[in-house]
Design a protein around this motif. Structure first.
Motif, PDB file in Angstrom:
ATOM      1  N   VAL A 140      -3.267  18.678 -12.830  1.00 29.42           N
ATOM      2  CA  VAL A 140      -3.528  17.599 -11.877  1.00 29.42           C
ATOM      3  C   VAL A 140      -3.603  18.232 -10.490  1.00 29.42           C
ATOM      4  O   VAL A 140      -2.608  18.720  -9.967  1.00 29.42           O
ATOM      5  CB  VAL A 140      -2.428  16.512 -11.916  1.00 29.42           C
ATOM      6  N   TYR A 141      -4.797  18.236  -9.927  1.00 29.57           N
ATOM      7  CA  TYR A 141      -5.041  18.903  -8.649  1.00 29.57           C
ATOM      8  C   TYR A 141      -4.795  17.951  -7.477  1.00 29.57           C
ATOM      9  O   TYR A 141      -4.752  16.739  -7.646  1.00 29.57           O
ATOM     10  CB  TYR A 141      -6.471  19.430  -8.600  1.00 29.57           C
ATOM     11  N   ALA A 142      -4.702  18.526  -6.281  1.00 31.22           N
ATOM     12  CA  ALA A 142      -4.517  17.724  -5.069  1.00 31.22           C
ATOM     13  C   ALA A 142      -5.676  16.741  -4.900  1.00 31.22           C
ATOM     14  O   ALA A 142      -5.478  15.611  -4.464  1.00 31.22           O
ATOM     15  CB  ALA A 142      -4.398  18.627  -3.848  1.00 31.22           C
ATOM     16  N   SER A 143      -6.887  17.153  -5.279  1.00 26.92           N
ATOM     17  CA  SER A 143      -8.048  16.256  -5.172  1.00 26.92           C
ATOM     18  C   SER A 143      -7.891  15.044  -6.093  1.00 26.92           C
ATOM     19  O   SER A 143      -8.317  13.937  -5.746  1.00 26.92           O
ATOM     20  CB  SER A 143      -9.343  17.006  -5.499  1.00 26.92           C
ATOM     21  N   ASP A 144      -7.264  15.237  -7.259  1.00 25.81           N
ATOM     22  CA  ASP A 144      -7.005  14.112  -8.174  1.00 25.81           C
ATOM     23  C   ASP A 144      -5.993  13.148  -7.553  1.00 25.81           C
ATOM     24  O   ASP A 144      -6.150  11.928  -7.631  1.00 25.81           O
ATOM     25  CB  ASP A 144      -6.459  14.616  -9.518  1.00 25.81           C
ATOM     26  N   ILE A 145      -4.958  13.695  -6.933  1.00 21.61           N
ATOM     27  CA  ILE A 145      -3.929  12.870  -6.304  1.00 21.61           C
ATOM     28  C   ILE A 145      -4.541  12.073  -5.156  1.00 21.61           C
ATOM     29  O   ILE A 145      -4.261  10.885  -4.990  1.00 21.61           O
ATOM     30  CB  ILE A 145      -2.748  13.737  -5.821  1.00 21.61           C
ATOM     31  N   LYS A 185      -1.966  18.455   1.479  1.00 19.66           N
ATOM     32  CA  LYS A 185      -1.713  18.666   0.049  1.00 19.66           C
ATOM     33  C   LYS A 185      -0.229  18.555  -0.301  1.00 19.66           C
ATOM     34  O   LYS A 185       0.129  17.895  -1.279  1.00 19.66           O
ATOM     35  CB  LYS A 185      -2.269  20.041  -0.337  1.00 19.66           C
ATOM     36  N   ILE A 186       0.625  19.175   0.477  1.00 18.44           N
ATOM     37  CA  ILE A 186       2.069  19.183   0.190  1.00 18.44           C
ATOM     38  C   ILE A 186       2.630  17.767   0.213  1.00 18.44           C
ATOM     39  O   ILE A 186       3.379  17.368  -0.684  1.00 18.44           O
ATOM     40  CB  ILE A 186       2.824  20.082   1.212  1.00 18.44           C
ATOM     41  N   LYS A 187       2.268  16.994   1.217  1.00 15.40           N
ATOM     42  CA  LYS A 187       2.763  15.627   1.346  1.00 15.40           C
ATOM     43  C   LYS A 187       2.295  14.768   0.159  1.00 15.40           C
ATOM     44  O   LYS A 187       3.067  13.979  -0.391  1.00 15.40           O
ATOM     45  CB  LYS A 187       2.286  15.028   2.670  1.00 15.40           C
ATOM     46  N   LEU A 188       1.029  14.935  -0.228  1.00 12.53           N
ATOM     47  CA  LEU A 188       0.498  14.184  -1.368  1.00 12.53           C
ATOM     48  C   LEU A 188       1.210  14.561  -2.667  1.00 12.53           C
ATOM     49  O   LEU A 188       1.555  13.694  -3.471  1.00 12.53           O
ATOM     50  CB  LEU A 188      -1.010  14.423  -1.516  1.00 12.53           C
ATOM     51  N   GLU A 189       1.432  15.859  -2.871  1.00  9.99           N
ATOM     52  CA  GLU A 189       2.113  16.312  -4.089  1.00  9.99           C
ATOM     53  C   GLU A 189       3.556  15.824  -4.136  1.00  9.99           C
ATOM     54  O   GLU A 189       4.042  15.429  -5.200  1.00  9.99           O
ATOM     55  CB  GLU A 189       2.046  17.834  -4.206  1.00  9.99           C
ATOM     56  N   TYR A 235       4.388  14.822 -14.004  1.00 10.09           N
ATOM     57  CA  TYR A 235       2.958  15.116 -14.058  1.00 10.09           C
ATOM     58  C   TYR A 235       2.743  16.619 -14.177  1.00 10.09           C
ATOM     59  O   TYR A 235       3.547  17.417 -13.712  1.00 10.09           O
ATOM     60  CB  TYR A 235       2.221  14.501 -12.869  1.00 10.09           C
ATOM     61  N   ASP A 236       1.671  17.015 -14.830  1.00  8.30           N
ATOM     62  CA  ASP A 236       1.364  18.418 -15.085  1.00  8.30           C
ATOM     63  C   ASP A 236       0.724  19.026 -13.836  1.00  8.30           C
ATOM     64  O   ASP A 236      -0.450  18.799 -13.562  1.00  8.30           O
ATOM     65  CB  ASP A 236       0.422  18.533 -16.284  1.00  8.30           C
ATOM     66  N   GLU A 237       1.510  19.809 -13.103  1.00  7.18           N
ATOM     67  CA  GLU A 237       1.046  20.375 -11.840  1.00  7.18           C
ATOM     68  C   GLU A 237      -0.093  21.374 -12.021  1.00  7.18           C
ATOM     69  O   GLU A 237      -0.833  21.642 -11.081  1.00  7.18           O
ATOM     70  CB  GLU A 237       2.211  21.029 -11.100  1.00  7.18           C
ATOM     71  N   LYS A 258       0.838  -1.194   0.000  1.00  4.87           N
ATOM     72  CA  LYS A 258       0.000   0.000   0.000  1.00  4.87           C
ATOM     73  C   LYS A 258       0.875   1.247   0.000  1.00  4.87           C
ATOM     74  O   LYS A 258       2.069   1.177   0.285  1.00  4.87           O
ATOM     75  CB  LYS A 258      -0.931  -0.012   1.216  1.00  4.87           C
ATOM     76  N   THR A 259       0.262   2.392  -0.294  1.00  5.82           N
ATOM     77  CA  THR A 259       1.025   3.636  -0.373  1.00  5.82           C
ATOM     78  C   THR A 259       1.530   4.065   1.002  1.00  5.82           C
ATOM     79  O   THR A 259       0.903   3.782   2.019  1.00  5.82           O
ATOM     80  CB  THR A 259       0.157   4.779  -0.958  1.00  5.82           C
ATOM     81  N   SER A 260       2.657   4.763   1.000  1.00 10.26           N
ATOM     82  CA  SER A 260       3.238   5.239   2.256  1.00 10.26           C
ATOM     83  C   SER A 260       2.539   6.496   2.753  1.00 10.26           C
ATOM     84  O   SER A 260       2.750   6.911   3.892  1.00 10.26           O
ATOM     85  CB  SER A 260       4.733   5.493   2.071  1.00 10.26           C
ATOM     86  N   VAL A 261       1.709   7.115   1.906  1.00  6.97           N
ATOM     87  CA  VAL A 261       0.899   8.260   2.332  1.00  6.97           C
ATOM     88  C   VAL A 261      -0.565   7.840   2.333  1.00  6.97           C
ATOM     89  O   VAL A 261      -0.946   6.886   1.652  1.00  6.97           O
ATOM     90  CB  VAL A 261       1.090   9.496   1.420  1.00  6.97           C
ATOM     91  N   LYS A 262      -1.355   8.542   3.075  1.00  5.69           N
ATOM     92  CA  LYS A 262      -2.799   8.302   3.113  1.00  5.69           C
ATOM     93  C   LYS A 262      -3.501   9.387   2.304  1.00  5.69           C
ATOM     94  O   LYS A 262      -2.987  10.505   2.198  1.00  5.69           O
ATOM     95  CB  LYS A 262      -3.316   8.330   4.562  1.00  5.69           C
ATOM     96  N   HIS A 263      -4.671   9.077   1.778  1.00 10.22           N
ATOM     97  CA  HIS A 263      -5.377  10.067   0.957  1.00 10.22           C
ATOM     98  C   HIS A 263      -5.837  11.276   1.765  1.00 10.22           C
ATOM     99  O   HIS A 263      -6.134  12.317   1.202  1.00 10.22           O
ATOM    100  CB  HIS A 263      -6.551   9.421   0.207  1.00 10.22           C
ATOM    101  N   LYS A 264      -5.827  11.172   3.084  1.00  8.31           N
ATOM    102  CA  LYS A 264      -6.237  12.306   3.926  1.00  8.31           C
ATOM    103  C   LYS A 264      -5.051  13.157   4.384  1.00  8.31           C
ATOM    104  O   LYS A 264      -5.245  14.125   5.118  1.00  8.31           O
ATOM    105  CB  LYS A 264      -7.024  11.802   5.134  1.00  8.31           C
ATOM    106  N   ASP A 265      -3.833  12.808   3.949  1.00  5.82           N
ATOM    107  CA  ASP A 265      -2.669  13.617   4.296  1.00  5.82           C
ATOM    108  C   ASP A 265      -2.784  14.991   3.638  1.00  5.82           C
ATOM    109  O   ASP A 265      -3.572  15.189   2.714  1.00  5.82           O
ATOM    110  CB  ASP A 265      -1.380  12.922   3.849  1.00  5.82           C
TER     111      ASP A 265
END
Length: 141
Positions: A105-110, A86-90, A100-102, A77-84
């Motif tokens: 591609v929004y934080a909500s997409d990630i 925005k910066i951590k997800l990006e 990826y096209d910043e 599984k991923t080392s980050v959670k979807h609720k982390d």
């Protein structure tokens, strides 16, 4: 199970497995809790195999992004959670897909990509390779 049978339904959280078609839509089963729902033709439905992520050069199919995540996490599984935040997800997504096209591609997409990957992993759907018919048609060209 392939991504051709996995759906995202607008207005509903999580992912769904396509079970059968009906005259007015189809029946799907939630991958989160196993509940079956009927979905009408008016709902906004996306098949995961048809979704792509914008990169600076091209659109990369979601299956290829999932494969890169799988390789980075050694099949886990991923080392980050979807609720982390925005910066951590990006930062995580930049490690997975550096081009990826910043702007598109929004934080909500990630968040969705991370959540979907983990949900698929929990349900034992980890084969993100291309279907055989796509490979053979591309090789012929």
């Amino acid at each position: 199970m392939s991504l051709e049978k996995i759906l995202s339904i607008g207005g509903r959280p999580g992912l769904y497995k396509l079970l059968t078609q009906t005259r007015t839509g189809f029946v799907a089963e939630s991958l989160q809790d196993g509940k079956k729902i009927t979905v009408g033709m008016t709902n906004n439905v996306s098949v995961l195999s048809e979704i792509a992520i914008y990169t600076l050069e091209e659109e990369l199919p979601l299956r290829a992004v999932f494969q890169k995540i799988k390789e980075k996490e050694n099949g886990g599984k991923t080392s980050v959670k979807h609720k982390d935040d925005k910066i951590k997800l990006e930062e995580y997504f930049f490690e997975v897909l550096p081009n990826y096209d910043e702007d598109r591609v929004y934080a909500s997409d990630i968040k969705k990509v991370v959540q979907w990957y983990n949900l698929l992993h929990d349900n034992g759907i980890t084969d993100f390779s291309e279907p055989e018919e796509e490979k053979t048609s591309e090789e012929k060209e």
